[in-house]
Design a protein around this motif. Structure first.
Motif, short mmCIF file in Angstrom:
data_model
loop_
_atom_site.label_atom_id
_atom_site.label_comp_id
_atom_site.label_asym_id
_atom_site.label_seq_id
_atom_site.Cartn_x
_atom_site.Cartn_y
_atom_site.Cartn_z
N LEU A 1 0.82 -1.21 0.00
CA LEU A 1 0.00 0.00 0.00
C LEU A 1 0.85 1.26 0.00
CD1 LEU A 1 -2.69 -1.08 2.65
CD2 LEU A 1 -2.79 -1.29 0.13
N GLN A 2 2.14 1.13 0.29
CA GLN A 2 3.00 2.30 0.46
C GLN A 2 4.05 2.44 -0.63
OE1 GLN A 2 2.53 4.49 2.95
NE2 GLN A 2 0.82 3.32 3.77
N LEU A 3 4.42 1.35 -1.31
CA LEU A 3 5.51 1.39 -2.28
C LEU A 3 5.07 2.14 -3.54
CD1 LEU A 3 8.42 0.33 -2.73
CD2 LEU A 3 7.40 -1.67 -3.85
N ARG B 1 9.73 -10.15 -18.35
CA ARG B 1 9.05 -9.50 -17.23
C ARG B 1 7.95 -10.39 -16.68
NH1 ARG B 1 9.21 -4.96 -20.68
NH2 ARG B 1 6.96 -5.02 -20.98
N ALA B 2 7.29 -11.11 -17.58
CA ALA B 2 6.19 -11.99 -17.15
C ALA B 2 6.69 -13.14 -16.30
CB ALA B 2 5.44 -12.52 -18.37
N GLU B 3 7.95 -13.58 -16.56
CA GLU B 3 8.51 -14.70 -15.80
C GLU B 3 9.10 -14.28 -14.47
OE1 GLU B 3 11.36 -16.44 -18.34
OE2 GLU B 3 9.90 -17.31 -19.72
N ALA B 4 9.08 -12.97 -14.18
CA ALA B 4 9.78 -12.48 -13.00
C ALA B 4 9.11 -12.89 -11.71
CB ALA B 4 9.90 -10.95 -13.06
N GLY B 5 7.86 -13.36 -11.78
CA GLY B 5 7.22 -13.86 -10.56
C GLY B 5 6.22 -12.87 -10.00
N PRO B 6 5.35 -13.33 -9.14
CA PRO B 6 4.30 -12.48 -8.58
C PRO B 6 4.86 -11.45 -7.63
CG PRO B 6 4.32 -14.60 -7.50
CD PRO B 6 5.30 -14.68 -8.61
N GLN B 7 4.19 -10.28 -7.58
CA GLN B 7 4.67 -9.25 -6.68
C GLN B 7 3.91 -9.23 -5.37
OE1 GLN B 7 2.81 -8.76 -9.32
NE2 GLN B 7 1.57 -6.91 -9.24
N LEU B 8 2.87 -10.01 -5.26
CA LEU B 8 2.09 -10.06 -4.02
C LEU B 8 1.83 -11.51 -3.68
CD1 LEU B 8 0.58 -8.34 -1.89
CD2 LEU B 8 -1.48 -8.65 -3.27
N ALA B 9 2.11 -11.89 -2.44
CA ALA B 9 1.92 -13.28 -2.04
C ALA B 9 0.45 -13.65 -2.13
CB ALA B 9 2.43 -13.49 -0.62
N ALA B 10 0.19 -14.77 -2.77
CA ALA B 10 -1.19 -15.23 -2.90
C ALA B 10 -1.61 -16.05 -1.70
CB ALA B 10 -1.34 -16.07 -4.16
N GLY C 1 6.52 3.08 -9.50
CA GLY C 1 7.74 2.80 -10.25
C GLY C 1 8.60 1.75 -9.58
N LEU C 2 8.78 1.88 -8.27
CA LEU C 2 9.58 0.89 -7.55
C LEU C 2 8.87 -0.45 -7.48
CD1 LEU C 2 11.10 2.95 -4.60
CD2 LEU C 2 12.33 1.85 -6.48
N SER C 3 7.55 -0.42 -7.45
CA SER C 3 6.80 -1.67 -7.44
C SER C 3 7.05 -2.45 -8.72
CB SER C 3 5.31 -1.39 -7.27
OG SER C 3 4.56 -2.58 -7.25
N ALA C 4 7.11 -1.75 -9.86
CA ALA C 4 7.39 -2.41 -11.14
C ALA C 4 8.80 -2.97 -11.16
CB ALA C 4 7.17 -1.43 -12.29
N GLN C 5 9.76 -2.20 -10.63
CA GLN C 5 11.14 -2.68 -10.59
C GLN C 5 11.27 -3.89 -9.66
OE1 GLN C 5 14.34 0.30 -10.28
NE2 GLN C 5 12.75 1.87 -10.54
N ALA D 1 12.52 -7.66 -10.67
CA ALA D 1 13.65 -8.28 -9.98
C ALA D 1 13.29 -9.61 -9.34
CB ALA D 1 14.21 -7.33 -8.92
N GLY D 2 12.07 -10.10 -9.61
CA GLY D 2 11.65 -11.39 -9.04
C GLY D 2 11.20 -11.28 -7.61
N GLY D 3 10.67 -10.10 -7.24
CA GLY D 3 10.28 -9.88 -5.86
C GLY D 3 8.78 -10.06 -5.64
N ARG D 4 8.43 -10.33 -4.40
CA ARG D 4 7.04 -10.39 -3.99
C ARG D 4 6.90 -9.59 -2.69
NH1 ARG D 4 5.88 -16.64 -2.75
NH2 ARG D 4 3.81 -15.86 -3.23
N ILE D 5 5.68 -9.25 -2.35
CA ILE D 5 5.42 -8.41 -1.18
C ILE D 5 4.51 -9.19 -0.23
CG2 ILE D 5 4.48 -6.23 -0.35
CD1 ILE D 5 5.07 -5.05 -3.10
N LEU D 6 4.87 -9.21 1.05
CA LEU D 6 4.09 -9.94 2.05
C LEU D 6 3.80 -9.05 3.25
CD1 LEU D 6 6.61 -12.22 1.12
CD2 LEU D 6 4.73 -13.61 1.97
N HIS D 7 2.63 -9.23 3.79
CA HIS D 7 2.22 -8.54 5.01
C HIS D 7 2.05 -9.60 6.11
CE1 HIS D 7 -1.34 -6.46 7.29
NE2 HIS D 7 -0.23 -6.46 8.00
N LEU D 8 2.83 -9.51 7.17
CA LEU D 8 2.75 -10.41 8.31
C LEU D 8 2.06 -9.69 9.46
CD1 LEU D 8 6.31 -12.02 8.28
CD2 LEU D 8 4.19 -12.99 7.37
#
Length: 555
Positions: free
Chosen positions: A454-456, A546-555, A459-463, A467-474
């Motif tokens: 919610l904060q990123l 870019r499509a193979e880079a992986g999900p950006q949000l944990a499912a 532009g950085l979210s796309a990068q 980079a093969g990153g995902r985002i998680l909220h614990l």
């Protein structure tokens, strides 16, 4: 794709071009092949042997090793283990003069277990069938290679006598202490060889069971002894000068050696072997596009059970970096961090094993009296007693330099050290799962009690996605939140024990903390982490990549 089974020969398929040529399919090589497969790296794994080596070798794993095997795809119970509650040091002069308590769990795994290595290797090899990007070839030997600007051209000798060349971007040698990859790469392998030989005896159905590990530190004949899965027990006996392998492996001699513990006639001697222990390490873990792992890079005396563990640490560190480079998510320069991170720790483990060896095998009774007497005295002092009993002498797997942002962020997280693992769940209606399984094979931007997505900035979210990153909220336990977007920490290992609410961290795929800080500095933290990776501009990458880079949000 070929599945390897211990008892079944396999057809040999040799692709002409791969990303990684992996030489050696022992436990370290097989773990590396699974890690590379899970990252989607085109890999050819070869071994000159066609069958799993069944002589007694490694028998102990710690919680770190079990966690790495979890990363490689082995779920709890995939192979048999026996949790070890304690390790005792016994002297004929001072009795049980020292002990370490190893019961309990760390990072969702037992602190110390014994296992049966052939079973582990079989399971690791069978799991390779799940990875279409990994090909295996047994009975195939590396005879030479040439490095060029684009990669490595390797020559392989096939079982039928033919040779074949393979182009690989990188070559990994996990081919053991006599590594041909190491010799061909011209990497020095220095260290010490113990003058004593040791007889290892594995027995099944021993009439007097034990559940722990004991070191009989008798200068006349030191003898480690431990329990293992499948109603097994192992003994290791130091040979005296003039005792030959043939003499010591005779059934009558083994019966005499086992007599203090049991009637050997009532047990089944499963395996015996004589080894000479070594303490060696290479002067560098890589040379150009060639990398070494496991015994090819370092050999550790067995007194602390860290030989195989160190090799698993190697491949956990190396494989994700190779994946990120060959998939254009990071610059090749990140591979330099492999040597910088792994060699100092491997060296410290060897030094610890040498120290433990001096406790286990004193040279004579006078030395035993001095060393064991001092240890017995230190056991009477609460501080030094807890230092040994709680395994505080073990060098932590923390990097002094490498692929992470130096400094401290102000939380309990340590950059360059692993993030703890805990149990998490979506909601009260869903089961708990280990947090590493949620992080998956990606870089992870983790919010502790907050949602970085919610904060990123966009532009950085796309990068980050590129980079093969995902985002998680614990969420901390009991904290409300969107169950479709977050996970509840049920053990407090992550929130708040590792980091306070409102904190964020960048985790590498090997669970090492790369960067961390407060949520209000999120964009800076992510930008600095991406700079460490040195990857290309995501806008310049092909759409398919870019499509193979992986999900950006944990499912």
């Amino acid at each position: 794709m070929t599945t390897i089974k211990e008892e079944t020969p396999v057809d040999t398929f040799i692709p002409q071009q791969v990303d990684v040529l992996l030489v050696g399919l022992g436990p370290v090589g097989a773990a590396a092949a699974n890690l590379l497969g899970r990252h989607g790296v085109r890999t050819l794994a070869i071994d000159k042997a066609k069958e799993i080596y069944t002589a007694p070798r490694a028998i102990v794993l710690d919680n770190e090793a079990l966690r790495i095997l979890q990363m490689a795809g082995l779920e709890d119970g995939a192979f048999a283990t026996l949790a070890v509650p304690k390790v005792e040091m016994h002297s004929p002069l001072f009795g049980n003069y020292a002990r370490a308590y190893t019961a309990g769990h760390v990072d969702c795994h037992p602190r110390l277990v014994t296992f049966f290595q052939p079973e582990l290797e079989r399971v690791l090899r069978e799991r390779l069938a799940r990875h279409a990007c990994v090909d295996t070839a047994l009975g195939v030997e590396l005879t030479g290679f040439e490095e060029h600007a684009g990669g490595v051209r390797a020559t392989l000798l096939l079982e039928d006598g033919r040779t074949q060349q393979v182009e690989a971007r990188y070559l990994v040698g996990a081919d053991g202490a006599h590594s041909r990859v190491r010799r061909l790469a011209g990497i020095a392998f220095d260290g010490k060889t113990f003058s004593q030989d040791w007889l290892v005896v594995d027995a099944v159905d021993v009439p007097v069971p034990i559940d722990h590990v004991e070191f009989i530190c008798d200068p006349r004949r030191p003898s480690p002894h431990m329990a293992a899965p499948g109603n097994r027990q192992r003994w290791e006996f130091m040979l005296h000068p003039g005792e030959t392998h043939e003499q010591m492996e005779r059934p009558e001699q083994i019966r005499r050696l086992l007599a203090p513990w049991c009637d050997a006639d009532r047990a089944t001697i499963e395996r015996t072997a004589v080894y000479r222990f070594h303490a060696r390490i290479v002067d560098r873990f890589s040379a150009g596009r060639v990398f070494l792992a496991g015994d090819a890079a370092h050999i550790t005396p067995p007194f602390v059970g860290q030989g195989l563990v160190a090799g698993l640490r190697d491949v956990a560190n190396l494989c994700w970096k190779l994946a990120w480079v060959v998939q254009d998510r990071a610059a090749p320069a990140i591979l330099d961090s492999y040597d910088a991170e792994r060699r100092p720790h491997a060296k410290s483990i060897i030094q610890m094993a040498l120290w433990m060896g001096r406790l286990v095998m004193p040279r004579n009774r006078l030395a035993a009296f001095g060393v064991h007497g001092l240890m017995a005295l230190l056991q009477a002092i609460p501080f030094t007693r807890s230092y040994f009993q709680d395994l505080k002498f073990t060098p932590p797997n923390r990097f002094r330099r490498g692929l992470f942002r130096p400094g401290r962020g102000g939380s309990r997280l340590v950059r360059g050290a692993p993030l703890p693992q805990g149990l998490v769940r979506r909601s009260v209606d869903t089961p708990c799962v280990p947090s590493d399984d949620v992080f998956g094979q990606a870089l992870a931007l983790v919010g502790f009690g907050c949602d970085p997505a919610l904060q990123l900035s966009p532009g950085l979210s796309a990068q980050w996605e590129a980079a093969g990153g995902r985002i998680l909220h614990l969420r901390h336990r009991g904290q409300p939140g969107d169950v479709a977007r977050s996970w509840e920490d049920m053990t407090d290992a992550l929130v708040p024990d590792a980091a306070p609410v409102g904190w964020v961290a960048v985790l590498r795929p090997d669970r090492t903390v790369m960067h961390d800080g407060p949520l209000d500095q999120l964009d800076r933290l992510v930008s600095e982490a991406l700079t460490l990776l040195g990857g290309p501009d995501p806008a310049a990458r092909p759409a398919a990549a870019r499509a193979e880079a992986g999900p950006q949000l944990a499912a």
